[in-house]
Design an enzyme around this catalytic site. Structure first.
Site, PDB file in Angstrom:
ATOM      1  CB  THR A   7      45.008  40.114  40.661  1.00  0.00           C
ATOM      2  OG1 THR A   7      44.126  41.249  40.686  1.00  0.00           O
ATOM      3  CG2 THR A   7      44.667  39.228  41.850  1.00  0.00           C
ATOM      4  CG  ASN A   9      40.436  44.059  41.720  1.00  0.00           C
ATOM      5  OD1 ASN A   9      39.741  43.649  42.638  1.00  0.00           O
ATOM      6  ND2 ASN A   9      39.984  44.851  40.769  1.00  0.00           N
ATOM      7  N   GLY A  11      39.111  42.676  45.241  1.00  0.00           N
ATOM      8  CA  GLY A  11      37.844  42.005  44.917  1.00  0.00           C
ATOM      9  C   GLY A  11      38.095  40.707  44.156  1.00  0.00           C
ATOM     10  CE  LYS A  12      40.631  41.813  38.051  1.00  0.00           C
ATOM     11  NZ  LYS A  12      41.771  41.974  37.122  1.00  0.00           N
ATOM     12  CG  ASP A  73      42.821  42.618  31.572  1.00  0.00           C
ATOM     13  OD1 ASP A  73      43.405  43.343  32.397  1.00  0.00           O
ATOM     14  OD2 ASP A  73      42.192  43.086  30.597  1.00  0.00           O
ATOM     15  CG  PHE A 155      35.071  43.833  42.917  1.00  0.00           C
ATOM     16  CD1 PHE A 155      34.836  42.469  42.993  1.00  0.00           C
ATOM     17  CD2 PHE A 155      35.801  44.317  41.843  1.00  0.00           C
ATOM     18  CE1 PHE A 155      35.309  41.607  42.005  1.00  0.00           C
ATOM     19  CE2 PHE A 155      36.291  43.464  40.844  1.00  0.00           C
ATOM     20  CZ  PHE A 155      36.036  42.108  40.937  1.00  0.00           C
ATOM     21  CG  ASP A 158      29.993  43.183  41.012  1.00  0.00           C
ATOM     22  OD1 ASP A 158      29.976  42.965  39.779  1.00  0.00           O
ATOM     23  OD2 ASP A 158      30.731  42.561  41.797  1.00  0.00           O
ATOM     24  NE  ARG A 184      37.631  37.777  38.535  1.00  0.00           N
ATOM     25  CZ  ARG A 184      36.794  38.814  38.528  1.00  0.00           C
ATOM     26  NH1 ARG A 184      35.710  38.836  39.291  1.00  0.00           N
ATOM     27  NH2 ARG A 184      37.040  39.855  37.756  1.00  0.00           N
TER      28      ARG A 184
END
Ligand code: ITT
Length: 203
Positions: A7, A9, A11-12, A73, A155, A158, A184
């Site tokens: 990833t 991202n 935030g992830k 994803d 993020f 949210d 998640r």
């Protein structure tokens, strides 16, 4: 065996690092920046495309090192909007849109329809790939989307999402609370035994 997160991202990445006891490494630390075309028709397909792309690049660059690659994803879906933005959550406001632009577009869409609060849910598909095969698991988080942003935490979408049984948005709730509820976290709970099995099989 290294667990590599497919990833870009941040935030992830932050959430995975907080939720995983084991060291997880962002793919960019091993491969640099890479743009992956996500042209699947489901969360599962896109998660698999991302994990497969990174797994193949790692095999090319580090042929004698074993890796487990995991990808995520995810997105938010509103039944009121026929499930949108869904798999298009990252590009709801256009290709390459920022989180802020995507959030603003979803807020504006609700405001334009005069909707102040409506059911919504997040989905996460996590793909896991090693030399023993490919796996995909899913997790969901249900709640409501509201027509204004509240809070700066988390993020993406949210600040406009209130989980079921809560009164605050994920923008207002602390990360550890989100980590007990999130799509998640639910998917990762299913991914962990698979990752452990792959680690055991490799040793
Ligand atoms: P990678 O593909 O590099 O992982 P991405 O941001 O492109 O990063 P996705 O294609 O999975 O990832 O898009 C996810 C979108 O859904 C993105 O707009 C996020 O902001 C949103 N999203 C997913 N999980 C979220 C969460 O826990 N909180 C808020 N927004 C979330």
């Amino acid at each position: 065996m290294k667990i590599v997160l497919a990833t870009s991202n941040s935030g992830k990445l932050r959430e995975f690092k907080q939720m995983c006891q084991e060291e997880v490494v962002a793919f960019s630390e091993l491969l640099g920046d890479l743009d992956i075309i996500e042209d699947g028709e489901s969360f599962a397909q896109n998660a698999t495309i991302k994990a497969r792309t990174i797994y193949e690049k790692l095999q090319e660059q580090y042929p004698s090192e074993p890796f487990i690659v995991i990808s995520d994803d995810s997105g938010i879906s509103l039944p009121l909007l026929g499930g949108s933005p869904g798999i298009y959550s990252a590009r709801y406001a256009g290709e390459g849109a920022t989180d802020k632009a995507n959030l603003t577009k979803l807020l504006t869409t609700l405001q334009d329809q005069g909707v102040t609060r409506t059911p919504a849910y997040y989905t996460a598909a996590i793909a896991i790939i090693s030399d023993l095969g490919e796996y995909v698991v899913h997790g969901w988080m249900h709640g409501d989307a509201i027509d204004h942003a509240r809070g700066e935490k988390g993020f993406g979408y949210d600040p406009m999402f209130i989980p079921t049984h809560y009164t605050q948005t994920l923008g207002e709730l602390d990360d550890p609370i989100k980590a007990t509820l999130s799509h998640r976290a639910q998917a990762l709970a299913l991914a962990k035994p698979i990752i452990q099995m792959l680690q055991r099989s490799a040793s």
